[in-house]
Scaffold this active site. Structure first.
Site, mmCIF file in Angstrom:
data_model
loop_
_atom_site.group_PDB
_atom_site.id
_atom_site.type_symbol
_atom_site.label_atom_id
_atom_site.label_comp_id
_atom_site.label_asym_id
_atom_site.label_seq_id
_atom_site.Cartn_x
_atom_site.Cartn_y
_atom_site.Cartn_z
ATOM 1 N N GLU A 252 0.853 -1.191 0.000
ATOM 2 C CA GLU A 252 0.000 0.000 0.000
ATOM 3 C C GLU A 252 0.887 1.238 0.000
ATOM 4 O O GLU A 252 1.904 1.291 0.703
ATOM 5 C CB GLU A 252 -0.903 0.011 1.229
ATOM 6 C CG GLU A 252 -1.764 1.271 1.359
ATOM 7 C CD GLU A 252 -2.678 1.223 2.586
ATOM 8 O OE1 GLU A 252 -3.093 0.115 2.959
ATOM 9 O OE2 GLU A 252 -2.947 2.299 3.165
ATOM 10 N N GLU A 257 -2.704 11.325 3.405
ATOM 11 C CA GLU A 257 -3.768 11.047 4.358
ATOM 12 C C GLU A 257 -3.851 12.223 5.327
ATOM 13 O O GLU A 257 -2.831 12.829 5.682
ATOM 14 C CB GLU A 257 -3.485 9.768 5.147
ATOM 15 C CG GLU A 257 -3.717 8.490 4.375
ATOM 16 C CD GLU A 257 -3.558 7.272 5.262
ATOM 17 O OE1 GLU A 257 -4.579 6.638 5.599
ATOM 18 O OE2 GLU A 257 -2.413 6.951 5.628
#
Length: 369
Positions: A252, A257
């Site tokens: 990932e 974020e």
């Protein structure tokens, strides 16, 4: 007569010896004075640097000027490279490593007696990715539903396989226009408080899985983020082989974020078999961006066979480059797909009880190779 001659010889010999002894009293020449350069100055100008492009115009060219009193030659070097010298103190250097990187430039001043002084300066230089070509993009120029040839959706709350999407999230993802639409040149992902399919919140998660998957290149996403306790917008990627090998073996890459309970902090991260969400030391880079919710910023990933670089507005913020690359540390040699979403809530933070609705706006998504 003989006595007179002996007397003369003795006098001559005495004079000779006296002159010979006098040579021992001659001092050697004085050593030359030490000449030590002083008042050394170093000036570095990055070509094209201005208020809008503080790290230059992308050419990578810098002009270096070195000056000092009592110097007859000058030199400079970049990091641990060899010193380059000349008599003028004027130099030009071209950086070639793509992206924005910080370098240490060391300058030297040399004197005629072999003495030197030095100083150094740190400089950030942006080098454009001129060798990369745009291979995939979405500028969201057509109002309405996002282009279905480019984007699919995750629908639901993750159940029954991974309820809460593995993080205790509270939203139910839909593909309704209430939660996702293109309007005025922007993709809008709308997270809102509403009762829907047994959940108290809705939102959207778009992905290019099975539509566009790639290995290596640069990703640029220009976005303005939502704010508020409980919001969790993300721009990220997953390995296209996730259905075969699972997570985190697929790898990932979190380009961006943001958690509303930790305002102004933008995070980038990698998740692998060697270090994933539950290992306690996730490889994370954090950057303070105070105007994330009022201004657009370009969140970027530069991905090659050796390294992942995370940039904001072309400035390198974090990189991942493990010394040992194997299946546990480096799954990033296989195709990945893109994901855009806004989550709400998590197992370690709560949603503001007064929350009603937020929007993440995305101007474009571009992939270069």
């Amino acid at each position: 007569m003989i006595k007179k001659m002996l007397y003369i010889l003795n006098i001559g010999l005495g004079l000779l010896l006296s002159c010979s002894g006098g040579n021992d009293d001659i001092s050697p020449p004085d050593p030359p004075n030490e000449i030590i350069p002083k008042n050394l100055t170093l000036t570095v100008e990055v070509q094209g640097a201005d208020a809008n492009n503080p790290n230059g115009d992308g050419s990578g060219i810098v002009s270096i000027t070195v000056n000092a009193e009592n110097a007859n030659s000058y030199g400079f070097k970049i990091e641990s490279e060899s010193e380059v010298k000349n008599a003028t103190g004027s130099f030009q250097y071209t950086f070639s490593n793509p992206g924005t990187n910080e370098y240490v430039i060391t300058a030297f001043a040399h004197s005629s007696t072999g003495h030197e002084v030095s100083t150094f300066k740190k400089v950030s230089v942006f080098v454009a990715f001129n060798n990369l070509q745009l291979v995939w993009s979405d500028d969201f120029d057509t109002d309405g539903t996002p282009d279905t040839s480019k984007w699919g959706y995750d629908i639901g709350n993750g159940c029954p396989d991974i309820c809460g999407w593995g993080n205790g999230e509270k939203q139910y993802y839909t593909n309704r226009s209430d939660n996702v639409k293109v309007e005025n040149g922007l993709l809008k992902i709308i997270a809102k408080k509403e009762d829907y399919q047994g959940s108290g919140y809705t939102s959207a998660r778009l992905l290019t899985k099975d539509k566009y998957e790639f290995t290596y290149g640069r990703v640029d996403v220009r976005a303005k983020l939502p704010s508020g306790q409980g919001t969790w917008p993300a721009i990220w990627m997953l390995g296209a082989n996730i259905d075969e090998v699972g997570w985190p073996e697929c790898g990932e890459i979190d380009i961006m974020e943001h958690w509303g309970h930790n305002p102004t902090v933008i995070s980038s991260a990698t998740h692998t078999l060697s270090c994933s969400g539950g290992c306690g030391n996730v490889k994370v880079g954090e950057t303070v961006v105070t105007d994330y919710a009022t201004q657009f910023h370009v969140y970027s990933l530069v991905w090659n066979e050796d390294e992942l670089q995370f940039l904001i507005d072309d400035e390198l913020k974090y990189s991942y480059n493990p010394a040992t690359k194997n299946v546990t540390t480096w799954p990033y040699n296989k195709p990945q797909f893109l994901i855009l979403n806004v989550a709400l809530g998590g197992s370690w933070f709560e949603i503001d009880p007064n929350f009603t609705e937020v929007v993440m706006e995305i101007d474009y998504v571009k992939v270069y190779q």
